[in-house]
Design a protein around this motif. Structure first.
Motif, PDB file in Angstrom:
ATOM      1  N   UNK A  50       0.838  -1.191   0.000  1.00 40.72           N
ATOM      2  CA  UNK A  50       0.000   0.000   0.000  1.00 40.72           C
ATOM      3  C   UNK A  50       0.879   1.250   0.000  1.00 40.72           C
ATOM      4  N   UNK A  51       0.453   2.278  -0.719  1.00 43.99           N
ATOM      5  CA  UNK A  51       1.161   3.564  -0.726  1.00 43.99           C
ATOM      6  C   UNK A  51       0.210   4.615  -0.156  1.00 43.99           C
ATOM      7  N   UNK A  52       0.574   5.186   0.977  1.00 40.88           N
ATOM      8  CA  UNK A  52      -0.273   6.172   1.652  1.00 40.88           C
ATOM      9  C   UNK A  52       0.374   7.548   1.599  1.00 40.88           C
ATOM     10  N   UNK A  53      -0.485   8.575   1.714  1.00 43.81           N
ATOM     11  CA  UNK A  53       0.007   9.952   1.680  1.00 43.81           C
ATOM     12  C   UNK A  53      -0.542  10.731   2.865  1.00 43.81           C
ATOM     13  N   UNK A  54       0.337  11.496   3.504  1.00 45.84           N
ATOM     14  CA  UNK A  54      -0.073  12.380   4.591  1.00 45.84           C
ATOM     15  C   UNK A  54       0.478  13.766   4.320  1.00 45.84           C
ATOM     16  N   UNK A  55      -0.431  14.695   4.050  1.00 46.06           N
ATOM     17  CA  UNK A  55      -0.022  16.058   3.729  1.00 46.06           C
ATOM     18  C   UNK A  55       0.436  16.828   4.948  1.00 46.06           C
ATOM     19  N   UNK A  56       0.947  18.022   4.685  1.00 49.22           N
ATOM     20  CA  UNK A  56       1.455  18.863   5.764  1.00 49.22           C
ATOM     21  C   UNK A  56       0.355  19.298   6.718  1.00 49.22           C
ATOM     22  N   UNK A  57       0.532  19.048   7.998  1.00 47.35           N
ATOM     23  CA  UNK A  57      -0.449  19.441   9.008  1.00 47.35           C
ATOM     24  C   UNK A  57      -0.324  20.942   9.262  1.00 47.35           C
TER      25      UNK A  57
END
Length: 275
Positions: free
Chosen positions: A144-151
């Motif tokens: 799986x490839x997940x993305x978490x943007x800048x908080x």
């Protein structure tokens, strides 16, 4: 810090009063930054020497590979080979392609293109990358490839980078992670802006990890733990990041996964959005 070894410098001066020794003053200095600077200077000198040598070698190899690979392609079209003969021809074609990639890596390593800096929306830039990775043929179905943007970072925030060269960095880090994950696991791409002056982009995988002995050498030209790797991909990525005024570090432990962390100069918010 407890359990941490520090390089220390020490200088001493004696204290005298009326020709009598009354004491000694010892000054200790943490030389960690100095040693790191010396290490970088030595590495950059080595990289420059290796780069010059690599360019000459690469051009000579390419001059020999072009007629070989061209002849093989022609023979594969013209001849109807079967069995062991077909396997041998395929082997020549595969090895020619592998050597050609090695030559390309050598040339990319030895020559530095000027940076074409432009304000790039970091969030969109990385989302597009993650979308590409999800369709990458090297990604196994169980990965799986997940993305978490800048908080708390503005979506309009931009990073001054050379888009194509930094994409080369991201793809190299992602390729290493996918290789480490194998058939299953998770690659997480994330970024954060801890302050206005620094942005951190991370590629974190929960794969096999890297042992302490190997971790110390990762990033050196021609050192690799990957089967069939050239050891140049991460060295090229490191140089690109450093030319942007940033840094690239790896944190890993055998059996616990790896985090590749890129730090870059801070975000810019367009005036219209900032107002």
């Amino acid at each position: 810090a407890l359990g941490r070894t520090l390089p220390l410098g020490v200088s001493t001066n004696v204290l005298r009063h009326e020709d009598e020794l009354t004491g000694v003053v010892a000054v200790f200095q943490d030389l960690t930054e100095v040693r790191e600077m010396e290490r970088r200077v030595r590495r950059n000198e080595t990289l420059a020497e290796v780069g010059a040598l690599a360019a000459g070698i690469a051009h000579e190899l390419r001059n020999g590979l072009k007629p070989i690979s061209g002849s093989v392609e022609f023979l594969q079209r013209e001849l109807k080979l079967e069995g062991e003969s077909a396997d041998l021809m395929d082997l020549i074609a595969r090895e020619s392609a592998r050597l050609n990639k090695f030559v390309s890596d050598l040339l990319n390593y030895s020559r530095e293109r000027d940076l074409a800096l432009e304000p790039v929306p970091l969030d969109d830039h990385l989302r597009e990358l993650v979308s590409t990775l999800r369709h990458d043929p090297r990604r196994a179905p169980g990965v799986q490839v997940e993305y978490r943007g800048g908080v708390d970072a503005p979506a309009e925030a931009r990073l001054a980078i050379d888009r194509e060269q930094m994409r080369q960095v991201w793809l190299n880090l992602a390729a290493n992670a996918l290789e480490a994950l194998g058939e299953r696991g998770t690659l997480t791409v994330s970024w954060s802006a801890r302050d206005e002056d620094q942005v951190t982009v991370e590629f974190r995988d929960d794969g096999a990890g890297i042992g302490a002995e190997d971790l110390r050498r990762v990033g050196e030209p021609f050192f690799t733990t990957k089967r069939g790797g050239t050891g140049l991909g991460l060295a090229i990525a490191l140089r690109i990041v450093e030319r942007h005024g940033g840094g690239l570090t790896l944190e890993s432990e055998a059996g616990r996964g790896t985090t590749a962390r890129v730090t870059l100069p801070g975000l810019q918010v367009p005036a219209a959005q900032a107002a």
